[in-house]
Scaffold this active site. Sequence first.
Site, mmCIF file in Angstrom:
data_model
loop_
_atom_site.group_PDB
_atom_site.id
_atom_site.type_symbol
_atom_site.label_atom_id
_atom_site.label_comp_id
_atom_site.label_asym_id
_atom_site.label_seq_id
_atom_site.Cartn_x
_atom_site.Cartn_y
_atom_site.Cartn_z
ATOM 1 N N LYS A 1 0.795 -1.233 0.000
ATOM 2 C CA LYS A 1 0.000 0.000 0.000
ATOM 3 C C LYS A 1 0.830 1.287 0.000
ATOM 4 O O LYS A 1 0.338 2.347 -0.375
ATOM 5 C CB LYS A 1 -0.945 0.010 1.202
ATOM 6 C CG LYS A 1 -2.092 -0.984 1.068
ATOM 7 C CD LYS A 1 -3.247 -0.407 0.251
ATOM 8 C CE LYS A 1 -4.444 -1.332 0.256
ATOM 9 N NZ LYS A 1 -5.570 -0.787 -0.513
ATOM 10 N N SER B 1 0.481 -10.105 -0.635
ATOM 11 C CA SER B 1 0.352 -8.651 -0.597
ATOM 12 C C SER B 1 0.757 -7.959 0.698
ATOM 13 O O SER B 1 1.029 -6.768 0.696
ATOM 14 C CB SER B 1 -1.083 -8.271 -0.959
ATOM 15 O OG SER B 1 -1.981 -8.904 -0.068
#
Lengths: 315, 315
Positions: A51, A302
């Site tokens: 992110k 992720s």
Amino acid sequence: MISSKDIEQAFSILKPVVHETPLLSSTTLDRKCGNSVFLKAENFQRIGSFKIRGAYNKIAQLSGVDRQRGVVAHSSGNHAQGVALASKLLGVRATIVMPKTSPSNKVEATREYGAEVVFCEDSSDDRERVALELERKHGYVPVPPYDDDQIIAGQGTVGREIAKSLEQLNYLFVPVGGGGLIAGCAVAVKHFHPKVRVIGVETETANDCYQSFRKREIVRIEPPKTIADGMRTQSVGTRNFEIIMNFVDDVVTVTDDQVIAVMKFFLERMKIIVEPTGAVAPAAVYHNVLGISGQTVCAVLSGGNVNPAFLKTIL
Amino acid sequence: MISSKDIEQAFSILKPVVHETPLLSSTTLDRKCGNSVFLKAENFQRIGSFKIRGAYNKIAQLSGVDRQRGVVAHSSGNHAQGVALASKLLGVRATIVMPKTSPSNKVEATREYGAEVVFCEDSSDDRERVALELERKHGYVPVPPYDDDQIIAGQGTVGREIAKSLEQLNYLFVPVGGGGLIAGCAVAVKHFHPKVRVIGVETETANDCYQSFRKREIVRIEPPKTIADGMRTQSVGTRNFEIIMNFVDDVVTVTDDQVIAVMKFFLERMKIIVEPTGAVAPAAVYHNVLGISGQTVCAVLSGGNVNPAFLKTIL
């Protein structure tokens, strides 16, 4: 719709700031699923998740005036920390709206990066309301979590790194929450290797993109129950969906139990800590939901920001 | 004494078999200790530790006759799995003598790699006695854990990989059990970069090498109490000591508590699982026991095979 040029630009902005994360492999995993598997380890990224890429790319491209205004974002998870760290690195003031029920370690991490935390009730509506209020009152610039060209281009640098490292790639599996990561990765990977099949992965209760992909229109679901908290978005973004329909080849689902089995495999055999959402794409590979063999496969792992108490239950 | 040529030979033998493990870094770690730090992640190695390197290099170089005889090793830890997997890959029969008190997961892992496990009492003396008995009775070839040229050369490939990747290296920190890893790494690294300072690290209760280094003769200590089980050897090997006196610049110690703090940092911030022994060299860097700053530093993170129950207590 963004193009590979936007991702190249994001890549040059991010290069001095983010880690080029390694591609991990495991002989045991290869043998188990009958493919040659690489895991893009974004759990080793700064803030423990991809992110940071989108957030930094977005904030770095704000005008001088906008930077002085400061930014606002709402998130209970990794986007909060991404915006907080990116803002700190760029000398921009950040305010993050977090549900008052957020785990204290996430709140602390966000504050540690220098962001101001404003609490709200635990609902999407209230988060948006409070963020909008701050935007209007103080003139803060919003940093959306996924439905934004620069966010998508930033997350797409994950795909660019994969495409440059894996010349022989056949399949890329990417988790789908709001669709920022998969949209960016699909554009990047198809630019370098048009024949690679890009597969989105969700948990079965959070299958809004799976449904949307088949219906060819955005389907919004009720807030889903799933251990993969990054999957709890109710629908993908508009920009994200357009890219998904153009560049993604299929969307598949895995069960929460399949995700837990993979988290356990990662802990015991591969010695890495992965958050539930981070194990979703690897789970589709580990359990070989497509029934492929002899292929070169990459799955995006992720993030790694898992609650220690939850980790204990896995052990 | 081995030379860099032996390590080059080991490297070509090992290249198709072992992973070239990544060098991990963390901005938080760099900031905490004021140096630019790289961690050689041998917890991601096959069998979860560097021990496969020496074992494979040794067994691969046995004569055809010796290979047919089969091998025997005694170990309660990673050497057992290293010998078991290396033997399996090379089609050699392996028998491992393990204390009957060994954790069941380690026994199972050793058997999973196809080795036969023979149990003994929980003492160094009995382990050696049983192994020697098998050697005599069946003609098995012993694979020693560290005091052996080919074992040392195999472990030295860790240092070769580091030297080739880090041109600007100033300090290399390596854990010392029996001395196989540090001896091999010191020869390899000094060959490429003679000015690098190679530092051995032990836990303070297991400081036999620290004492030996200062006394300039091998000191044997009582079986030490330490959480770092790979440090429980009572003295370094003869071959190992000769290399240490010629190529190692200093030996330092850390406390068990310092090791635990680093394991926690690895779990929470770096998302990796490291066994106590694997955290010993990183602990010397994290707590900056040498008081250095602005240096390029590498620490060998030697393995990740930690008992899940112990991991829970860390969390």
